[in-house]
Structures are given as C-alpha cells and as structure tokens.
Design an enzyme around this catalytic site. Structure first.
Site, PDB file in Angstrom:
ATOM      1  N   CYS A 329       0.689  -1.148  -0.089  1.00 17.78           N
ATOM      2  CA  CYS A 329      -0.086   0.077   0.082  1.00 17.78           C
ATOM      3  C   CYS A 329       0.997   1.290   0.053  1.00 17.78           C
ATOM      4  O   CYS A 329       0.846   2.024   1.084  1.00 17.78           O
ATOM      5  CB  CYS A 329      -0.932  -0.152   1.113  1.00 17.78           C
ATOM      6  SG  CYS A 329      -1.741  -1.840   1.733  1.00 17.78           S
ATOM      7  N   ALA A 330       1.594   1.388  -1.099  1.00 15.92           N
ATOM      8  CA  ALA A 330       2.621   2.293  -1.283  1.00 15.92           C
ATOM      9  C   ALA A 330       2.444   3.966  -0.950  1.00 15.92           C
ATOM     10  O   ALA A 330       3.161   4.696  -0.742  1.00 15.92           O
ATOM     11  CB  ALA A 330       3.504   2.108  -2.456  1.00 15.92           C
ATOM     12  N   ASP A 381      -5.318  -3.495  -6.781  1.00 17.86           N
ATOM     13  CA  ASP A 381      -5.878  -3.653  -5.316  1.00 17.86           C
ATOM     14  C   ASP A 381      -4.664  -4.528  -4.708  1.00 17.86           C
ATOM     15  O   ASP A 381      -4.612  -5.772  -5.045  1.00 17.86           O
ATOM     16  CB  ASP A 381      -7.228  -4.186  -5.482  1.00 17.86           C
ATOM     17  CG  ASP A 381      -7.753  -4.535  -4.114  1.00 17.86           C
ATOM     18  OD1 ASP A 381      -7.235  -4.383  -3.093  1.00 17.86           O
ATOM     19  OD2 ASP A 381      -9.071  -4.449  -4.035  1.00 17.86           O
ATOM     20  N   CYS A 452      -0.793   3.753  11.290  1.00 18.62           N
ATOM     21  CA  CYS A 452      -0.360   5.181  11.922  1.00 18.62           C
ATOM     22  C   CYS A 452      -1.648   5.204  12.937  1.00 18.62           C
ATOM     23  O   CYS A 452      -2.311   6.218  12.821  1.00 18.62           O
ATOM     24  CB  CYS A 452      -0.438   6.067  11.011  1.00 18.62           C
ATOM     25  SG  CYS A 452       0.207   7.596  11.824  1.00 18.62           S
TER      26      CYS A 452
END
Length: 526
Positions: A329-330, A381, A452
């Site tokens: 998920c860059a 995805d 996060c």
C-alpha cells in the site's frame, strides 16, 4: 510549540463595528449590512482608522480553513500552496501556519465557546463566517495577539473576503469571547459534565470518543491510562519538521547549515524548525524528504530484520538473483522512497503497489531520485497481489489504511472527521491486506504490518486474529527490531509488537508487528 502556550503578537488596529446583519448579497455576491435587530455596536476607532483589507497571513489561514471545511482538503497540502501563492515571507508564513493549524486543532473547543456567544445554532451560520470566527477565537484564546488587533484584523478579513454585512456579527461575537480567557471558558463548559472523557474533550480539543480510544490504546500497549493527558497535549503541540536523506542518494548538508539539527532517533534524519523547505535543492529534487521519524523507523526495521535461517528461495529473487521486496500500500510514497533507496543499496528491488492511479503517480514521483533499476510501481488492489504473486517476496510491508489516530498532531483536521464507525469499516480491509501480504511473502520472508494508529482494533486485535487464523507465520519481536535500527533504545515493545508515541518518542504513534513466513514443512507439521 503549543498554541495555547505561545504565539505571535502580530497585528495592529482596533475592532470594527456594526449591527447584526441579515444575509443579503450585492451584485458581486458579498453580503451587505441591511436590517437586523438590537442596539448597534460601534468600534473603538473611527471608520477611517479601521483596517479595510485582509492581512495576507490571515487570508492564507482563512483559505486553508475554507478548503478543509468546504472541499474536505488536507491542511498540510493546502497551506504550502497558499503561502507560495501569496508570497509570504518566513515570519508571515509562520504566523499563518500557527493560526490555521491552531484553529483546526482546537475547533471543537472553540465551537463550544462560540455556541455560548452566538444567538443562533452554529449550523445556521454561513460556513465562511464560522471559519472566520474560529480564526478570531484562536487569536484571542490561543495566541498572544493583542485583543484589539485580533478583533480589528478579523473584522477586516471578514469585510474583504465575505462582505460588510457579517462583519458586525463577527465583531460582536469576538468582543464577547474576549471577555474571558481560555481557562475560564473551558471551566464554564466543563462544570456540568460528569464524564471525564467529556471534560477532557473540551480541555484538550479532541472528540470524547477519541479521548476514550487513546486511553484504551495506552493500556492495550502496556502503558498507564493516566498518560492520556500527556498524549493529548502532545497531539496539540506543533510538531517539529522531520527530514530524511534517502540512503545512498541524499545529503543533509543544506538543512544542517540552515539550522536543522541532526535527529537523535534514526540515522540520516534531521529536525527542522520549518519555513520554506523548497528553497533547498535536495528537497526540490526529492533526495531529502519530509517524513516523520516514526515512519522512518518502522520502514528501516522491516528492511533490517533477519530473514529465516534458510532464507527465501529463488521465487523471492528477480532474474538477476536480487531479493524482491513489496510495498503493498505504497501511496503517497514516503516509505516506498526509503525502502527503494535501501533496496538499491543492498542490490534488492522494490515493487511499490498502489490502488489509486493518482496516488500511484505520487509514488513514482517519490521514487524518482532512486536508481530506476531498483524499483517498479504497480497500480492495483493490494488484496489481489497475494494470490497473483504468492510466495515471491523476501520482504513485504503492509502499511494499511487506518483511522490515522496516531498522526493527529500533523493532521489537525483529522480528529473532527473521523468517527467510531471508521474502525468497523476499516477492520476487514486491514485483515485482508495483512493476509495478502503474508501470502505474497516467500518462506523465510518477513512481513511488516504497520498502522499510523495505536487503537487496538487496528493493531493488536488484527495481529491476534491473524495468528489464530493462520499457521504459516510466527510473530517476531518488533520492539527489538526497532531498537536495532534506532540510535538509542526506544522501549516501544510490548508482547512482541511495538508502539511509538508522540508524548514518549516525539514521533507519530506508529504501530509495527513483524511476521516471518514459515517453511511449508513447518506449516504441515503444525
């Protein structure tokens, strides 16, 4: 620095005046002062002495608040654009930053104060007027701007960007607000509240559900519940700008010569007071980047933790025998740039995947300073890659979408956007992406699960579910892995996962869990 504790004394002039307006607009769309009820209030100054134009720094802050509330924009993206557009110098840019971010951080508390001083529900105010009032309240209650300057300049801003009509309302409301300081207002607002979280929500400007969530998160990660006040304070303090020189690519000399200090947590980092970082060529070129130290640490830990004893097989290597890494998920590319630079140094290659095409473009831009042979960007995805590229990567990082409760100090508007329902909505996606990351890892390979957010629903619960559901991974000691790449011990580990904290480590509240993919034979035996 906390806006409650300090602030610029910038501004001059006295308050404007006028009676309460009806919302009528002229041919240019600005509101005119016509009609209304009640006794008219007058400024302390004669009309010719009042400010008639918007102060540029306050105008920038207003434009940021409007973009956030009207367009659902991110303040950290809008602010630099507006500063450059209005050609603010460093002093004015600092004032605009403190004003915009402070008004956004304290929005909930300021709205509660305003509700006591406006003669109608806040939802009935023109949204632009409400944003102007928030800016005025922050100058009065959260900064050291003299009250007459806060009043005069906020009324002038109202006249310039909205119209003359609402300026009388703004003047009257802010005069009432200026009659007490923040402590007196919060004492009045919390006096009738029996619930501690509801009181803290006013005192520390966080929604009550987030106060409860952060207290729960502290306990879940082995810390004391009463640390929540220090954590909330840290969320409200203006964060220092963290810089990173991409390994093997960037240098910090310009930043250090300009007054930045070497970072004390991770190699190749620096701490800057801010300003226009674009004046440094290394920042413009992307070889030096703005990136929270917590993000730097977790990415380095995934890149450094030892692989399995046998190591991943040939399926985890490219045609030239290079180790293959995957950032599942860059977007928008901060961790990908660091991973790509580390991969290039070690002769590995990185596949950076991003589902959204526009964010994939940001990833390409972030990776551009890294040698092209070391990386590739894929748009798709991430949940599909586990099946499409099963067992092909030595290292996989799954920095999954989350509520962002760990980055509230850097994204001040986020606390008012998130709801408890976001946790339930994101949970299945987080679990699916972790499964895909594990599937993509080769036997002996390492998977880093990162959020996060410290919330247990997004961290320890997801990890525990994965360990119950799958028998092809083992949990590594993430706290030890962070200490191995940090310049000093962090003490972030708890039950083999790791959690960083703003009030302890001066980083975003990054969570890290590390898994090692087990060989097939081990899986079959278990």
């Amino acid at each position: 620095m906390n806006e409650r504790a300090s602030g610029s004394r910038r501004g001059d002039g006295g308050g404007g005046g006028g009676r309460r307006p009806e919302r009528r607009r002229d041919a240019q769309g600005r509101e005119r002062n016509r009609g209304g009820h009640g006794r008219r209030q007058f400024s302390e100054q004669a009309p010719r002495q009042r400010s008639r134009s918007a102060d540029p720094a306050r105008l920038v802050a207003f434009e940021v608040l409007r973009a956030v509330s009207r367009d659902d924009a991110y303040a950290n993206l809008v602010l630099p654009q507006r500063v450059r557009h209005h050609h603010l110098d460093r002093r004015d840019a600092g004032f605009a930053t403190e004003l915009a971010y402070g008004a956004l951080r304290w929005q909930g508390t300021y709205d509660a104060v305003l509700a006591l001083n406006v003669d109608r529900p806040l939802a009935q105010l023109d949204p632009a007027v409400l944003d102007v009032l928030r800016l005025g309240v922050h100058q009065l209650l959260g900064m050291r701007v003299p009250p007459h300057a806060a009043l005069n300049q906020t009324v002038a801003l109202t006249r310039a960007v909205i119209g003359a009509g609402p300026s009388s309302l703004v003047n009257a409301v802010l005069r009432r607000v200026s009659g007490k300081d923040l402590a007196a207002w919060t004492a009045e607002l919390t006096a009738a509240k029996d619930d501690a979280a509801e009181r803290d929500a006013i005192d520390y400007a966080h929604p009550a559900w987030i106060v409860r969530a952060l207290r729960q998160s502290l306990v879940a990660h082995g810390r004391a519940a009463d640390e929540v006040h220090a954590l909330l304070e840290a969320d409200n303090a203006a964060p220092v700008v963290n810089l990173i020189a991409l390994p093997g690519v960037g240098k910090l000399e310009d930043a250090l010569e300009a007054g930045a200090q070497p970072g004390d947590l991770v190699e190749g980092s620096a701490l800057s007071g801010g300003g226009d970082l674009g004046r440094w060529s290394a920042v413009r070129e992307g070889t030096v980047r703005v990136q929270d130290v917590g993000s730097q640490l977790v990415a380095r830990a995934v890149a450094a933790v030892p692989l399995g004893a046998a190591g991943p097989g040939e399926t985890a290597k490219g045609a030239a025998g290079a180790e293959r890494w995957l950032d599942l998920c860059a977007g928008p590319g901060g961790k990908a740039a660091l991973l790509g630079a580390l991969a290039a140094e070690r002769g590995a290659t990185l596949l950076a995947n991003e589902a959204a095409p526009h964010r994939a473009d940001l990833v390409r831009k972030a990776l551009r300073p890294v040698p092209e042979a070391a990386w590739e960007v894929h748009t798709g995805d991430g949940r599909d890659l586990g099946h499409e590229l099963a067992g092909q990567f030595a290292r996989v990082i799954a920095d999954v979408p989350c509520t962002g409760l760990g980055a509230l100090r850097r994204r001040p508007e986020a606390r008012w956007r998130r709801t408890p329902g976001d946790l339930a909505e994101l949970g299945p996606l987080q679990r699916d992406l972790l499964d895909a990351a594990i599937d993509a890892a080769a036997p002996g390979g390492v998977v880093g699960y990162i959020t996060c957010s410290p919330h247990p629903a997004e961290t320890t619960t997801v990890v525990a579910d994965a360990l119950k559901r799958r028998h092809d991974v083992e949990l590594l000691d993430a706290g030890a892995a962070l200490d191995a790449v940090a310049l000093r011990p962090l003490g972030a580990g708890h039950e083999r996962t790791a959690q960083l904290w703003p009030h302890v480590h001066q980083t975003d509240a990054m969570f890290l869990a590390l898994f090692r993919k087990l060989p097939a034979a081990t899986t079959e035996e278990s």
